[in-house]
Structure formats: structure tokens, C-alpha cells
Write a protein that holds these residues in place. Structure first.
Motif, PDB file in Angstrom:
ATOM      1  N   GLU A  95       0.837  -1.206   0.000  1.00 53.43           N
ATOM      2  CA  GLU A  95       0.000   0.000   0.000  1.00 53.43           C
ATOM      3  C   GLU A  95       0.870   1.253   0.000  1.00 53.43           C
ATOM      4  OE1 GLU A  95      -2.588  -0.401   3.389  1.00 53.43           O
ATOM      5  OE2 GLU A  95      -3.892  -1.850   2.368  1.00 53.43           O
ATOM      6  N   TYR A  96       1.934   1.232   0.804  1.00 55.03           N
ATOM      7  CA  TYR A  96       2.855   2.372   0.851  1.00 55.03           C
ATOM      8  C   TYR A  96       3.513   2.587  -0.511  1.00 55.03           C
ATOM      9  CZ  TYR A  96       7.329   4.709   1.518  1.00 55.03           C
ATOM     10  OH  TYR A  96       8.410   5.537   1.380  1.00 55.03           O
ATOM     11  N   ARG A  97       3.989   1.508  -1.135  1.00 54.47           N
ATOM     12  CA  ARG A  97       4.675   1.625  -2.423  1.00 54.47           C
ATOM     13  C   ARG A  97       3.734   2.035  -3.550  1.00 54.47           C
ATOM     14  NH1 ARG A  97       8.995  -3.449  -2.365  1.00 54.47           N
ATOM     15  NH2 ARG A  97      10.384  -2.535  -0.805  1.00 54.47           N
ATOM     16  N   ALA A  98       2.455   1.726  -3.420  1.00 52.95           N
ATOM     17  CA  ALA A  98       1.475   2.100  -4.440  1.00 52.95           C
ATOM     18  C   ALA A  98       1.154   3.592  -4.381  1.00 52.95           C
ATOM     19  CB  ALA A  98       0.199   1.288  -4.281  1.00 52.95           C
ATOM     20  N   GLU A 101       3.841   8.745  -1.601  1.00 56.31           N
ATOM     21  CA  GLU A 101       4.550   9.274  -0.445  1.00 56.31           C
ATOM     22  C   GLU A 101       5.914   8.608  -0.309  1.00 56.31           C
ATOM     23  OE1 GLU A 101       1.699   8.075   2.437  1.00 56.31           O
ATOM     24  OE2 GLU A 101       0.429   9.821   2.136  1.00 56.31           O
ATOM     25  N   THR A 102       6.817   9.313   0.339  1.00 57.28           N
ATOM     26  CA  THR A 102       8.137   8.742   0.615  1.00 57.28           C
ATOM     27  C   THR A 102       8.460   8.943   2.090  1.00 57.28           C
ATOM     28  OG1 THR A 102       9.274  10.804   0.065  1.00 57.28           O
ATOM     29  CG2 THR A 102       9.015   9.187  -1.716  1.00 57.28           C
ATOM     30  N   ILE A 103       9.334   8.104   2.569  1.00 50.19           N
ATOM     31  CA  ILE A 103       9.800   8.235   3.947  1.00 50.19           C
ATOM     32  C   ILE A 103      11.269   8.641   3.908  1.00 50.19           C
ATOM     33  CG2 ILE A 103      10.323   7.010   6.097  1.00 50.19           C
ATOM     34  CD1 ILE A 103       7.925   5.203   5.537  1.00 50.19           C
ATOM     35  N   VAL A 134      10.548  11.147   8.537  1.00 47.46           N
ATOM     36  CA  VAL A 134       9.683  12.185   7.984  1.00 47.46           C
ATOM     37  C   VAL A 134       8.923  11.607   6.792  1.00 47.46           C
ATOM     38  CG1 VAL A 134       9.627  14.480   6.925  1.00 47.46           C
ATOM     39  CG2 VAL A 134      11.301  13.969   8.741  1.00 47.46           C
ATOM     40  N   LEU A 135       7.615  11.744   6.818  1.00 51.58           N
ATOM     41  CA  LEU A 135       6.760  11.307   5.713  1.00 51.58           C
ATOM     42  C   LEU A 135       6.527  12.502   4.792  1.00 51.58           C
ATOM     43  CD1 LEU A 135       5.045   8.990   4.532  1.00 51.58           C
ATOM     44  CD2 LEU A 135       3.135   9.846   5.920  1.00 51.58           C
ATOM     45  N   LYS A 136       6.878  12.305   3.502  1.00 51.67           N
ATOM     46  CA  LYS A 136       6.774  13.411   2.538  1.00 51.67           C
ATOM     47  C   LYS A 136       5.861  13.039   1.382  1.00 51.67           C
ATOM     48  CE  LYS A 136      11.230  15.571   3.362  1.00 51.67           C
ATOM     49  NZ  LYS A 136      12.444  16.092   2.715  1.00 51.67           N
ATOM     50  N   SER A 141       6.799  18.057  -0.015  1.00 52.16           N
ATOM     51  CA  SER A 141       6.279  18.718   1.187  1.00 52.16           C
ATOM     52  C   SER A 141       6.113  17.697   2.322  1.00 52.16           C
ATOM     53  CB  SER A 141       4.939  19.409   0.887  1.00 52.16           C
ATOM     54  OG  SER A 141       3.980  18.450   0.480  1.00 52.16           O
ATOM     55  N   VAL A 142       6.284  18.180   3.527  1.00 55.60           N
ATOM     56  CA  VAL A 142       6.216  17.315   4.694  1.00 55.60           C
ATOM     57  C   VAL A 142       4.765  17.031   5.066  1.00 55.60           C
ATOM     58  CG1 VAL A 142       6.771  17.120   7.159  1.00 55.60           C
ATOM     59  CG2 VAL A 142       8.436  18.113   5.578  1.00 55.60           C
TER      60      VAL A 142
END
Length: 182
Positions: A95-98, A101-103, A134-136, A141-142
Motif C-alpha cells: 500500500e505504501y509503495r502504491a 509518499e516517501t519516507i 519524515v513522511l513526505k 512537502s512534509v
């Protein structure tokens, strides 16, 4: 010397020898010793298991970071986890990779094994993870730069000669870098 006198002399010498070797003595060196059953093997096994579980938890923490940073393949998780933790983690990463957002990893993020309890082929690992990453958003943008300390209880199962993490639950969490108490 006649044969009977020789035998008598040998018998006397033999009796003196036996008397010198046996008998009651207060000297500890001549007292019989008894060996108590050893618990070293059990204690050693428990210590080995605890150390293996601490190492597994630490290695898994580092692997999580590599997987999210896409420095490692998601299949790496199977070296540390079994279901239901494994399948839940795979869904979360996919789900994150889809998303877009980046960490951004922070050196202030930490992991500490607080306690390990081993009961036969199952164990519980209590961990404190300070998440300062930090989630961007895709534009940089943060989205979140909150620092959160989480206390986890992670169950583990011995599979053959190795341990695998089976399930992880959040016990408590708090803002900042100090883990909540158990």
C-alpha cells in the motif's frame, strides 16, 4: 621364606593398603564427592534463545528500514516473519509503495529491545521504537514529521533451529523520544 609366609606378608601389606585408602576422614580431599545435576545446559539454552531473539528483533528493525527505503526486496521479510505478521506487513508495504509518499529516514529513529521472555518454543519480545522519520508527499512537502515512541509486544515462534516473529501489537505510544512504560 615359605609360601604361606609370603602370602601372609602380602595379605598384611594389602590390608594396610586398604586401610590407608579407605576409612573415615575429616579431610575434604578424601571425602567422596557427589555431583549435583547441572542446569548449565538449560540456562545456556535460555540465554542463547534470548540473545537470538534480541538479534532477530534488531536485524528485523534494520530490514524494515531497508524495505521501506526500497534498498531491499519485500521478500526479505520472510527471513524474519511468519503469518500473520508476514502477510500484514506485505500488505502495508505494498500500500505504501502504491502511493506517492516517501519516507525520509532519520538518524534519530531508534530501536531497543526492552525485554525477552522465552517459554519453550514461543517467546515475547518487548521493543521500544522511536520513529523520527519524515513522511513526505511526492512534491517533497512534509506530511508528518512527528516523533513518536512506540512500545511493541512481539510474539515469536521457534521454527526448527531458528526463531521467527509471528505477531506484533502496539502496547502504547507517546509523542517524543521516551517510550511509555510497560
Amino acid at each position: 621364606m615359605s609360601r604361606s609366609r609370603q602370602l601372609s606378608a602380602l595379605l598384611v601389606v594389602f590390608c594396610l593398603f586398604l586401610a590407608a585408602c579407605g576409612g573415615d576422614s575429616d579431610d575434604p580431599e578424601t571425602q567422596p564427592t557427589t555431583t549435583q545435576p547441572s542446569t548449565t545446559t538449560t540456562q545456556s539454552q535460555e540465554e542463547d534463545d534470548e540473545q537470538a531473539l534480541r538479534q532477530l528483533a534488531e536485524d528485523w528493525y534494520l530490514a524494515i528500514r531497508e524495505i521501506y527505503d526500497e534498498e531491499a526486496d519485500l521478500d526479505l521479510a520472510a527471513e524474519y516473519l511468519i503469518d500473520p505478521y508476514l502477510s500484514g506487513f506485505q500488505v502495508q508495504v505494498n500500500e505504501y509503495r502504491a502511493g506517492d509518499e516517501t519516507i525520509e529516514s532519520s538518524p534519530d529513529s531508534t530501536h531497543d529491545v526492552v525485554d525477552v521472555t522465552v517459554e519453550g518454543d514461543s517467546a515475547t519480545v518487548i521493543e521500544c521504537v522511536v520513529d523520527a522519520d519524515v513522511l513526505k508527499a511526492a512534491d517533497g512537502s512534509v506530511i508528518s514529521d512527528d516523533v513518536v515512541a512506540k512500545l511493541f509486544s512481539t510474539s515469536a515462534i521457534r521454527t526448527g533451529d531458528e526463531w521467527r516473529l509471528q505477531e506484533r501489537t502496539t502496547v502504547d505510544e507517546a509523542e517524543g523520544t521516551v517510550c511509555p512504560q510497560q
